[in-house]
Design a protein around this motif. Sequence first.
Motif, PDB file in Angstrom:
ATOM      1  N   ILE A 114       0.782  -0.998   0.442  1.00 30.64           N
ATOM      2  CA  ILE A 114       0.185   0.349   0.408  1.00 30.64           C
ATOM      3  C   ILE A 114       0.819   1.262   0.060  1.00 30.64           C
ATOM      4  O   ILE A 114       0.344   2.458  -0.705  1.00 30.64           O
ATOM      5  N   ARG A 115       1.948   0.922   0.853  1.00 27.97           N
ATOM      6  CA  ARG A 115       2.262   2.853   0.542  1.00 27.97           C
ATOM      7  C   ARG A 115       3.424   2.519  -0.373  1.00 27.97           C
ATOM      8  O   ARG A 115       3.609   3.859  -0.949  1.00 27.97           O
ATOM      9  N   GLU A 116       3.834   1.566  -1.221  1.00 27.95           N
ATOM     10  CA  GLU A 116       4.614   1.250  -2.303  1.00 27.95           C
ATOM     11  C   GLU A 116       3.622   2.336  -3.227  1.00 27.95           C
ATOM     12  O   GLU A 116       4.197   3.075  -4.492  1.00 27.95           O
ATOM     13  N   ASN A 117       2.738   1.563  -3.487  1.00 26.64           N
ATOM     14  CA  ASN A 117       1.077   1.810  -4.109  1.00 26.64           C
ATOM     15  C   ASN A 117       1.191   3.965  -4.408  1.00 26.64           C
ATOM     16  O   ASN A 117       1.219   4.389  -4.905  1.00 26.64           O
ATOM     17  N   ILE A 118       0.812   3.703  -2.956  1.00 26.23           N
ATOM     18  CA  ILE A 118       1.005   5.340  -3.202  1.00 26.23           C
ATOM     19  C   ILE A 118       2.209   6.279  -3.162  1.00 26.23           C
ATOM     20  O   ILE A 118       2.222   7.910  -3.484  1.00 26.23           O
ATOM     21  N   ALA A 119       3.315   6.285  -3.067  1.00 29.94           N
ATOM     22  CA  ALA A 119       5.211   6.304  -3.434  1.00 29.94           C
ATOM     23  C   ALA A 119       4.985   6.391  -4.818  1.00 29.94           C
ATOM     24  O   ALA A 119       5.752   6.994  -5.097  1.00 29.94           O
ATOM     25  N   ALA A 120       4.377   5.893  -5.252  1.00 33.98           N
ATOM     26  CA  ALA A 120       4.625   5.377  -6.915  1.00 33.98           C
ATOM     27  C   ALA A 120       4.352   6.912  -8.087  1.00 33.98           C
ATOM     28  O   ALA A 120       5.771   7.243  -8.593  1.00 33.98           O
ATOM     29  N   GLY A 121       3.939   7.495  -7.815  1.00 32.60           N
ATOM     30  CA  GLY A 121       3.583   8.815  -8.325  1.00 32.60           C
ATOM     31  C   GLY A 121       4.370   9.438  -7.858  1.00 32.60           C
ATOM     32  O   GLY A 121       4.995  10.331  -8.763  1.00 32.60           O
ATOM     33  N   LEU A 122       4.676  10.107  -6.561  1.00 33.03           N
ATOM     34  CA  LEU A 122       5.564  10.741  -5.706  1.00 33.03           C
ATOM     35  C   LEU A 122       7.256  10.060  -6.919  1.00 33.03           C
ATOM     36  O   LEU A 122       8.168  11.315  -6.741  1.00 33.03           O
ATOM     37  N   ARG A 123       7.656   8.479  -6.719  1.00 34.65           N
ATOM     38  CA  ARG A 123       9.048   8.344  -7.114  1.00 34.65           C
ATOM     39  C   ARG A 123       9.436   8.861  -8.188  1.00 34.65           C
ATOM     40  O   ARG A 123      10.553   9.408  -8.802  1.00 34.65           O
ATOM     41  N   VAL A 135       2.930  10.181   2.585  1.00 34.86           N
ATOM     42  CA  VAL A 135       1.893   8.763   2.485  1.00 34.86           C
ATOM     43  C   VAL A 135       1.749   8.628   4.029  1.00 34.86           C
ATOM     44  O   VAL A 135       0.651   7.839   3.550  1.00 34.86           O
ATOM     45  N   ASP A 136       2.300   8.319   5.352  1.00 33.02           N
ATOM     46  CA  ASP A 136       1.575   8.493   5.922  1.00 33.02           C
ATOM     47  C   ASP A 136      -0.218   9.242   6.333  1.00 33.02           C
ATOM     48  O   ASP A 136      -0.472   8.281   6.923  1.00 33.02           O
ATOM     49  N   GLU A 137       0.265  10.350   5.831  1.00 31.90           N
ATOM     50  CA  GLU A 137      -0.698  11.303   6.465  1.00 31.90           C
ATOM     51  C   GLU A 137      -2.196  10.400   5.811  1.00 31.90           C
ATOM     52  O   GLU A 137      -3.267  10.820   5.775  1.00 31.90           O
TER      53      GLU A 137
END
Length: 153
Positions: A114-123, A135-137
């Motif tokens: 889940i964390r990596e899914n949310i972070a994918a766009g930021l990465r 991400v945690d927010e």
Amino acid sequence: MAASNTTSEQVREDAGLPGGVVALSLRDVSRTYETAAGGTVEALSHVSLDVRRGEFVSLLGPSGCGKTTTLRLIAGLDQPQGGELTLDGEPIRGASHRRGFVFQQGALFNWLTIRENIAAGLRARHVYQENAGRVDELIHAVGLDGFGDAYPH
Ligand SMILES: Nc1ncnc2c1ncn2[C@@H]1O[C@H](COP(=O)(O)OP(=O)(O)O)[C@@H](O)[C@H]1O
Ligand SMILES: [Mg+2]
């Protein structure tokens, strides 16, 4: 779908709609698909639409009237055969992080947490480090505390 929302400033003001700068503009946009059976489907025919900064617009209509086609064109995932789409005066030519899209079906990466899914766009935009706290927010905002390391399934 064939539509136009071109209204006078006075009509907009009376309806409580925001005035001001047009951010997103569709002009005479047409999109025809070729079907597997060798025919054609006119999904959009000369559609014009202005969306101003801060305006919230819903596209309503029966299944097959062209809502998804319109959103895909705005997202830059498809190109019209006729007409033009612009954002802040710049022609829309392809996908951009300035134009988000929430798909009707889930569009998660099943092999990422889940964390990596949310972070994918930021990465993808190389801005993960300075936004990692977000991400945690977001996990908290949707009630998924404790599931950041879980996989979508
Ligand atoms: N890739 C495609 N190939 C052929 N026809 C399509 C394709 N995508 C959409 N259509 C047709 O275009 C019309 C509009 O579809 P769509 O934009 O998905 O409508 P909506 O989202 O409003 O239900 C429909 O008749 C649909 O069958
Ligand atoms: Mg649709």
